[in-house]
Write an enzyme that holds these catalytic residues in place. Structure first.
Site, short mmCIF file in Angstrom:
data_model
loop_
_atom_site.label_atom_id
_atom_site.label_comp_id
_atom_site.label_asym_id
_atom_site.label_seq_id
_atom_site.Cartn_x
_atom_site.Cartn_y
_atom_site.Cartn_z
N HIS A 16 0.83 -1.21 0.00
CA HIS A 16 0.00 0.00 0.00
C HIS A 16 0.87 1.27 0.00
O HIS A 16 0.73 2.14 -0.87
CB HIS A 16 -0.92 -0.01 1.22
CG HIS A 16 -1.87 1.14 1.28
ND1 HIS A 16 -3.18 1.05 0.88
CD2 HIS A 16 -1.70 2.43 1.68
CE1 HIS A 16 -3.77 2.23 1.03
NE2 HIS A 16 -2.89 3.08 1.52
N GLU A 17 1.77 1.34 0.96
CA GLU A 17 2.59 2.55 1.07
C GLU A 17 3.54 2.69 -0.12
O GLU A 17 3.85 3.80 -0.56
CB GLU A 17 3.35 2.58 2.40
CG GLU A 17 2.46 2.59 3.66
CD GLU A 17 1.41 3.70 3.67
OE1 GLU A 17 1.63 4.76 3.06
OE2 GLU A 17 0.33 3.50 4.29
N HIS B 274 1.75 4.51 -2.85
CA HIS B 274 1.83 5.97 -2.67
C HIS B 274 3.21 6.47 -3.07
O HIS B 274 3.35 7.50 -3.74
CB HIS B 274 1.61 6.33 -1.19
CG HIS B 274 0.18 6.25 -0.73
ND1 HIS B 274 -0.83 6.96 -1.32
CD2 HIS B 274 -0.41 5.54 0.28
CE1 HIS B 274 -1.99 6.72 -0.69
NE2 HIS B 274 -1.76 5.86 0.28
N GLU C 118 -4.79 7.51 -3.36
CA GLU C 118 -5.29 6.26 -2.79
C GLU C 118 -5.53 5.21 -3.89
O GLU C 118 -5.42 4.01 -3.65
CB GLU C 118 -6.58 6.55 -2.02
CG GLU C 118 -6.92 5.57 -0.92
CD GLU C 118 -5.86 5.40 0.16
OE1 GLU C 118 -5.02 6.30 0.36
OE2 GLU C 118 -5.87 4.33 0.80
ZN LIG Z 1 -3.28 5.21 1.66
#
Ligand SMILES: [Zn+2]
Length: 501
Positions: free
Chosen positions: A266-267, A270, A296
């Site tokens: 997830h990170e 980003h 997101e």
């Molecule tokens: Zn996030």
């Protein structure tokens, strides 16, 4: 003064503001990770100094004169400069239109509310927080009254502020489709005879081994550690001061190594976005993601669309096992894939699975919409919250700490923000559908060839940074706006197959 000189001065001025911004990002990261506790006050003073400088630069006469000088020439500006003008003007208007004493009073109310909320959640005491929530809603309405330049409702203004172009009309249509798809799908999953074995997930994996897994996954997926860093915090985040310095954090649980693995994916999503903003944008205010929703979309793309696909587990399982203890020796790729996608109703948004996540956002949307468009008593919120959980997820929170008090957002007056989380999932599915038209997505993942996927995202999304509004950016990709059908189709395809519905 000639226009080219004004543009040069404007860019130079924004570049200086960006320097402060970068310095604050580093202080923030430092504070959250390794900075010594003994200097808490010193750091607060320093970051307060930078924040005040940024505020002054964004609202002083220099900024005012530059914006006024550029205003008659907006149509002559190149795309990037026009975007800088649009952003600086928006920020300027937002701040100068509100009287200073109102800004101060609002920020005090917000800090108090956050402190009260923290205690209220700890003590499961909604009545303690309610009077603050009751004041926050009209306080936000008052702020918006000063800023807005049309007669859009307050809530529409807030939705647009967090994600440009979004309105209740757009979200109503979006969530109607999402609800119509997910609620019956979840019912099917809950009643399905197919049971997913997740017992192996909680086998012990040392933090030392998990750190190696973090680095292994991050490198595989395309996060450049030469321009990045992985630290540890209770609440993971990504923080960039330039495309060449984008750091992430994660959290380790020795009895749940998958939790870290998906946090890393997830990170990294980003971070890959920030690392791939155009080199031509370096040092400008445009060198960051286009919006919360689009940011997101990238994190969820790597976490869910890639990381929770069967192709990914086919590719990664054998190599991953070299870092895992012998207890995982017999676990197959299919078992990992199934465990990573187990779906079930749950109470806490941040722990929700991929299928149910948007229902949590939907509930918050419906409640916020009521708060801003109807005259409801905030004391009714716990019962409204609980009945919505019962209706959409089939479960009722046993107390408010696990219900209406769980999120920090409302205490910080962040009304309208939750939607961007759901948009992220929807955009991720929409982009995946586009990519699949151009390349064999699963085959690429099965080979561990993430480069061509990241290249597609970089070309269409990452490199543009903040140059376009989120709506224009999405429209430029396939001449289409947000379309919930891709998302609902994606969820149907995945969960109907997995749960044999
Ligand atoms: Zn996030």
């Amino acid at each position: 003064m000639n226009l080219q000189t004004t543009i040069a001065q404007f860019k130079e001025y924004l570049g200086r503001m960006k320097m402060y911004h970068s310095a604050m990002a580093v202080i923030y990261f430092d504070t959250a990770t390794v900075a010594p506790k003994g200097d808490i006050e010193g750091r607060a003073r320093r970051s307060g100094f930078f924040a005040a400088e940024m505020y002054a630069m964004g609202t002083n006469d220099t900024m005012k004169n530059l914006l006024e000088a550029l205003a008659p020439h907006v149509d002559e500006l190149d795309t990037a400069t026009a975007a800088m003008y649009r952003l600086a003007k928006k920020q300027y208007d937002k701040v100068v239109k509100i009287p200073v004493d109102k800004i101060r009073a609002f920020s005090e109310l917000r800090s108090k509310s956050q402190a009260v909320w923290e205690e209220a959640r700890k003590n499961n005491d909604f009545a303690a927080f309610a009077p603050y929530l009751k004041q926050l809603v009209p306080a936000v309405k008052e702020q918006v009254e000063y800023i807005r330049h049309d007669d859009a409702s307050t809530y529409d203004y807030l939705l647009d502020d967090y994600e440009e172009g979004m309105t209740m009309e757009v979200y109503d249509e979006y969530f109607a489709k999402v609800r119509a798809a997910i609620v019956p799908l979840l019912k099917g999953v809950t009643e399905s005879r197919k049971k997913i074995d997740t017992s192996f997930v909680n086998e012990f994996v040392s933090i030392a081994d998990q750190r190696k897994i973090s680095e292994f996954i991050a490198k595989k997926i395309g996060y450049d550690l030469n321009r990045g860093y992985i630290a540890e915090t209770v609440h993971p985040f990504c923080n960039g001061s330039s495309r060449n310095d984008v750091r992430i954090t994660t959290r380790y649980d020795e009895n749940d190594f998958l939790s870290n693995l998906f946090t890393i994916l997830h990170e990294c999503g980003h971070a890959i976005y920030e690392q791939n903003t155009g080199e031509d944008l370096l040092g400008t205010i445009l060198a960051r993601g286009a919006s919360s929703g689009l940011h997101e979309s990238q994190s969820r793309f790597y976490e869910n669309v890639i990381g929770r696909s069967e192709a990914f587990w086919d590719y990664i399982t054998d190599e991953l096992k070299t870092y895992l203890p012998p207890a995982f020796k017999g676990v197959t790729a299919r078992q990992f894939f199934e465990a990573a996608n187990r779906a079930a109703p749950s109470l806490i948004r941040v722990e929700a699975d991929e299928l149910t996540y948007s229902l949590h956002c939907l509930i918050r949307y419906e409640i916020e919409r009521m708060l801003f468009t109807q005259d409801i008593d905030v004391m009714e919120l716990p019962s409204i919250w609980n009945s919505k959980y019962e209706e959409y997820l089939g479960i009722t929170p046993p107390n408010d700490a696990l219900g209406v008090l769980q999120d920090v957002h409302w205490s910080g007056a962040m009304f309208g923000y939750f939607l961007t989380y759901s948009l992220g999932s929807a955009y991720a599915a929409q982009f995946a559908a586009y990519i699949k038209k151009e390349l064999d997505f699963d085959a690429a993942i099965r080979k561990g060839d993430f480069v061509q996927i990241t290249n597609w995202l970089t070309e269409k999304i990452h490199r543009h940074g903040l140059t376009y509004t989120p709506r224009d950016l999405v429209k430029n990709i396939a001449d289409e706006q947000l379309n919930a059908d891709y998302y609902t189709q994606y969820l149907n395809d995945k969960f109907k197959t997995l749960y044999q519905l």
